[in-house]
Enzyme design. Sequence first.
Site, short mmCIF file in Angstrom:
data_model
loop_
_atom_site.label_atom_id
_atom_site.label_comp_id
_atom_site.label_asym_id
_atom_site.label_seq_id
_atom_site.Cartn_x
_atom_site.Cartn_y
_atom_site.Cartn_z
N ARG A 67 0.98 -0.68 -0.03
CA ARG A 67 -0.08 -0.19 0.06
C ARG A 67 0.83 1.32 0.10
O ARG A 67 0.60 2.56 -0.76
CB ARG A 67 -1.36 -0.04 0.89
N GLN A 97 -9.79 11.13 7.83
CA GLN A 97 -9.88 9.36 8.27
C GLN A 97 -8.54 8.68 7.18
O GLN A 97 -8.36 7.17 7.19
CB GLN A 97 -10.64 8.67 8.30
N ASN A 98 -7.81 8.91 6.66
CA ASN A 98 -6.94 8.59 4.83
C ASN A 98 -5.55 8.61 6.07
O ASN A 98 -5.39 9.39 6.53
CB ASN A 98 -6.23 9.31 3.67
N HIS A 115 -6.32 8.26 11.93
CA HIS A 115 -6.26 6.87 11.59
C HIS A 115 -5.11 6.63 11.69
O HIS A 115 -4.12 5.81 11.42
CB HIS A 115 -6.94 6.40 10.90
N CYS A 126 8.49 0.03 22.70
CA CYS A 126 9.40 1.14 23.47
C CYS A 126 8.45 2.02 22.51
O CYS A 126 7.77 2.34 22.30
CB CYS A 126 10.53 0.87 23.21
N GLY A 182 -16.05 11.91 0.01
CA GLY A 182 -14.88 10.44 0.70
C GLY A 182 -15.02 9.93 1.36
O GLY A 182 -14.19 8.64 2.07
#
Length: 240
Positions: A67, A97-98, A115, A126, A182
């Site tokens: 991705r 949210q992308n 996100h 850590c 979107g």
Amino acid sequence: MFESVAEKLKIAKKIVFVTGAGISQESGIPTFRGKDGLWRKYDPMKLATIDAFYDDPKLVWEWYEDRRKNILAAKPNLGHVAIADLEKYKDVRVLTQNIDGLHQRAGSSKVYELHGSIIKIKCTVCDFKKEITTSFSKVPPMCKCGNMLRPDVVWFGESLPQDVWTEAIIQARSCDVMVIAGTSLAVSPANTLPLYAKQNNAVLIEVNPEVTQMSNAIDLSIRNTSANSLPNMVSIFEEN
Ligand code: NAD
């Protein structure tokens, strides 16, 4: 552009955009739930949860590496650029949210990544964190402390970074126009942001070719893609 949308945007002091995978679809990045959605090819619970990660860290890492390569090769589209251009005329905030960073690459200066980001990684133990734009020769990569590294993204079932979420609510509560572009609004708590905006009597504008679960609570729905519609929001100001 609807007369009423233009009127609302002209008098707005602060415009908050809530965006999702759909705004990057026209940059060639698949959405989760559209017909080309990523989930069509993969089982969502297999790839974006902490349990899936510990079950098969190599598979999850390979998916994110794939991705990241696709996202780094993608370009911001006219929708991303329009939101960035609006900053010339209005106080604009982007609650996204992308994880693809395309808003920032288009020039938006106030972006809140609810996100996380696909170019950020962190240690599972850590507090090591780092930005990366290359691929790893061997996955999963290990931290200097000896533990596995992971993508610094929010997986299903995980909570959002507290500081980002707190700030996102402040922005949603203080805008007079919220443009929801979107996103299916299927993922919480991001899908509660329009409710916070309504507490401030904000006008809700939805930009989505499809109906969403909040469409009936939206003031103005634009049934079109973001790359087709958002540039019209900028031309309102350029005409004067
Ligand atoms: P989603 O797939 O649930 O919804 C996408 C929405 O965009 C749908 O309602 C669809 O009708 C709409 N859409 C499709 N093409 C569009 C276009 N050209 N213009 C405007 N709208 C369009 O995605 P979501 O709502 O963002 O939520 C699910 C999760 O997907 C989020 O957690 C997000 O992090 C993740 N995700 C992010 C990316 C990315 O970073 N680009 C990609 C895939 C998934």
